[in-house]
Design a protein around this motif. Structure first.
Motif, PDB file in Angstrom:
ATOM      1  N   CYS A 132      -7.100  68.388 -31.068  1.00 11.67           N
ATOM      2  CA  CYS A 132      -5.691  68.118 -31.395  1.00 11.67           C
ATOM      3  C   CYS A 132      -4.913  69.418 -31.588  1.00 11.67           C
ATOM      4  O   CYS A 132      -3.739  69.518 -31.204  1.00 11.67           O
ATOM      5  CB  CYS A 132      -5.599  67.270 -32.665  1.00 11.67           C
ATOM      6  N   LEU A 174      -1.296  70.755 -30.012  1.00  9.69           N
ATOM      7  CA  LEU A 174      -0.180  71.102 -30.892  1.00  9.69           C
ATOM      8  C   LEU A 174       0.221  72.567 -30.734  1.00  9.69           C
ATOM      9  O   LEU A 174       1.396  72.915 -30.901  1.00  9.69           O
ATOM     10  CB  LEU A 174      -0.544  70.813 -32.348  1.00  9.69           C
ATOM     11  N   ASP A 197       4.839  68.294 -33.845  1.00 14.47           N
ATOM     12  CA  ASP A 197       4.452  66.914 -33.547  1.00 14.47           C
ATOM     13  C   ASP A 197       3.782  66.307 -34.773  1.00 14.47           C
ATOM     14  O   ASP A 197       2.656  66.657 -35.125  1.00 14.47           O
ATOM     15  CB  ASP A 197       3.496  66.870 -32.348  1.00 14.47           C
ATOM     16  N   LEU A 198       4.495  65.402 -35.431  1.00 18.94           N
ATOM     17  CA  LEU A 198       3.963  64.709 -36.604  1.00 18.94           C
ATOM     18  C   LEU A 198       3.239  63.415 -36.242  1.00 18.94           C
ATOM     19  O   LEU A 198       2.710  62.748 -37.125  1.00 18.94           O
ATOM     20  CB  LEU A 198       5.102  64.381 -37.576  1.00 18.94           C
ATOM     21  N   SER A 199       3.216  63.082 -34.962  1.00 25.84           N
ATOM     22  CA  SER A 199       2.669  61.786 -34.553  1.00 25.84           C
ATOM     23  C   SER A 199       1.217  61.846 -34.112  1.00 25.84           C
ATOM     24  O   SER A 199       0.664  60.853 -33.642  1.00 25.84           O
ATOM     25  CB  SER A 199       3.511  61.208 -33.405  1.00 25.84           C
ATOM     26  N   VAL A 200       0.570  63.001 -34.274  1.00 28.43           N
ATOM     27  CA  VAL A 200      -0.798  63.185 -33.769  1.00 28.43           C
ATOM     28  C   VAL A 200      -1.745  62.106 -34.283  1.00 28.43           C
ATOM     29  O   VAL A 200      -2.475  61.481 -33.514  1.00 28.43           O
ATOM     30  CB  VAL A 200      -1.326  64.588 -34.167  1.00 28.43           C
ATOM     31  N   THR A 248       9.380  62.973 -33.623  1.00 25.65           N
ATOM     32  CA  THR A 248       7.948  62.672 -33.741  1.00 25.65           C
ATOM     33  C   THR A 248       7.639  61.859 -34.997  1.00 25.65           C
ATOM     34  O   THR A 248       6.639  61.141 -35.036  1.00 25.65           O
ATOM     35  CB  THR A 248       7.119  63.964 -33.730  1.00 25.65           C
ATOM     36  N   MET A 298       5.607  58.553 -34.884  1.00 21.84           N
ATOM     37  CA  MET A 298       4.468  58.409 -35.794  1.00 21.84           C
ATOM     38  C   MET A 298       4.454  57.029 -36.444  1.00 21.84           C
ATOM     39  O   MET A 298       3.426  56.339 -36.476  1.00 21.84           O
ATOM     40  CB  MET A 298       4.525  59.495 -36.877  1.00 21.84           C
ATOM     41  N   ALA A 307      -4.863  64.193 -28.187  1.00 20.93           N
ATOM     42  CA  ALA A 307      -5.050  63.398 -29.405  1.00 20.93           C
ATOM     43  C   ALA A 307      -5.824  62.120 -29.084  1.00 20.93           C
ATOM     44  O   ALA A 307      -6.673  61.677 -29.867  1.00 20.93           O
ATOM     45  CB  ALA A 307      -3.695  63.061 -30.030  1.00 20.93           C
ATOM     46  N   TYR A 312      -4.038  63.488 -40.097  1.00 15.49           N
ATOM     47  CA  TYR A 312      -4.473  64.546 -39.188  1.00 15.49           C
ATOM     48  C   TYR A 312      -3.361  65.543 -38.885  1.00 15.49           C
ATOM     49  O   TYR A 312      -3.623  66.726 -38.676  1.00 15.49           O
ATOM     50  CB  TYR A 312      -4.968  63.930 -37.871  1.00 15.49           C
ATOM     51  N   GLU A 313      -2.129  65.034 -38.834  1.00 14.97           N
ATOM     52  CA  GLU A 313      -1.029  65.911 -38.435  1.00 14.97           C
ATOM     53  C   GLU A 313      -0.920  67.139 -39.350  1.00 14.97           C
ATOM     54  O   GLU A 313      -0.681  68.254 -38.880  1.00 14.97           O
ATOM     55  CB  GLU A 313       0.298  65.156 -38.421  1.00 14.97           C
TER      56      GLU A 313
END
Length: 336
Positions: free
Chosen positions: A68, A72, A82-85, A147, A151, A244, A267-268
């Motif tokens: 990931c 990123l 990217d907060l949607s990981v 994101t 998310m 991801a 995770y993010e």
């Protein structure tokens, strides 16, 4: 013959330039210095550290975060985030889990089954990655806002697909992906290595890599130079989402279950921390792929070290936070 001495101002300038070069060198390679120092500390002070089991454990726990982090890193190099990981991981896991349950006969074919599961999970995540790219690159929505929306949406989609239930995955190929080993090292670690090598090559040797650096350095100048800024931004978000998705399948293989409520949860923040510690600037610029992996390794080993020495979890969190603050402070000083 008279000797002419350099003005004091020139001497001071040379000293300042020398100090700046040393500071920049430390900022660039500081994560490696810290990692080597931590390894040496563990060799001396941590019982049983020098063992194959310790290596396997740490590499296995690094793999999903590391994969990931590669995606990123490319996103952050363009000046995005990217907060949607974590939520994309949930979508990938849900999609792959449904496929495993819907077509068990096809997936029993060793190679074909694994390829189908991996491609399904990565494709499902990549679709939402394209949404991220469209919101950021075309609609010009701030990356943190765009994101964040994805998310929340992605986690909801994942739970809708599985009806909020936990699915057990017994497919041998998927389980091997998460628990198997090659030459004594986890399959997950080999997958991470392949991803890192390919991404590093792309970042350094391809047109896309040069475009990422240009967009992250100065988006306006890149557009005036004829670089397709929107396409580049969309591409990095799609790649990050696909990676991801790959990480999600490794996680599913380890656990043997698809739990969309918890898969990738939080995770993010872990991934962003590793990339920042690895030296990729939050404001964009050159992607430091190997630095990000070093950041993942440093945070993983730091947690392992503190746990091995019975340091309270609360204290361990404070130490990790201090490492992140130090990394960001170093970046800011360097940019000045």
């Amino acid at each position: 013959m008279a000797t002419t001495l350099a003005p004091q101002a020139s001497v001071d300038d040379l000293r300042r330039q020398s100090w700046i070069r040393r500071r920049d060198l430390l900022a660039t390679n500081g994560v490696w210095v810290a990692l080597i120092g931590l390894v040496l500390f563990n060799v001396v002070a941590t019982r049983g550290f020098v063992s194959v089991q310790t290596l396997q454990t740490n590499l296995g726990q690094m793999a999903t975060v590391g994969i990931c982090a590669v995606g990123l890193t490319l996103v952050m190099a363009t000046g995005g985030i990217d907060l949607s990981v974590g939520s994309l991981m949930a979508v990938a896991g849900a999609s792959a889990g449904v496929l495993v349950l819907a077509a068990p006969a096809v997936l029993d074919v060793p190679v074909l089954g694994l390829v189908l599961v991996v491609l399904t999970g990565m494709a499902a995540a990549a679709v939402l990655g394209a949404v991220n790219g469209y919101l950021v690159g075309h609609l010009r929505i701030q990356p943190i806002v765009a994101t964040l929306v994805v998310m929340i949406t992605a986690r909801g989609i994942a739970q809708m697909v599985t009806s909020g239930r936990l699915y057990t995955v017994e497919n041998d190929s998927v389980v091997w992906l998460g628990r198997g080993s090659i030459l004594g090292l986890p399959v997950m670690a080999w997958v991470m290595l392949v991803v890192v090598v390919v991404a590093s090559w792309v970042a350094r040797r391809t047109v896309l890599g040069r475009r990422i650096v240009a967009v992250g350095g100065n988006e306006t100048a890149a557009a005036l130079a004829g670089i397709p800024v929107r396409r580049t931004i969309t591409t990095v978000y799609v790649v990050a989402a696909a990676l991801a998705g790959l990480a999600a399948l490794l996680s599913v293989g380890v656990n043997g279950t698809v739990d969309t409520a918890n898969l990738g949860l939080g995770y993010e923040f872990t991934v962003i921390s590793a990339v920042v510690v690895g030296g990729t600037a939050l404001t964009g610029g050159r992607p430091r792929i190997w630095g990000s992996i070093a950041g993942v390794a440093l945070l993983q080993l730091l947690g392992f070290t503190l746990a091995s020495h019975d340091v309270a979890k609360e204290v361990a969190s404070l130490v990790q936070a201090a490492v992140i603050v130090a990394a960001v402070t170093t970046q800011l000083r360097r940019r000045r």
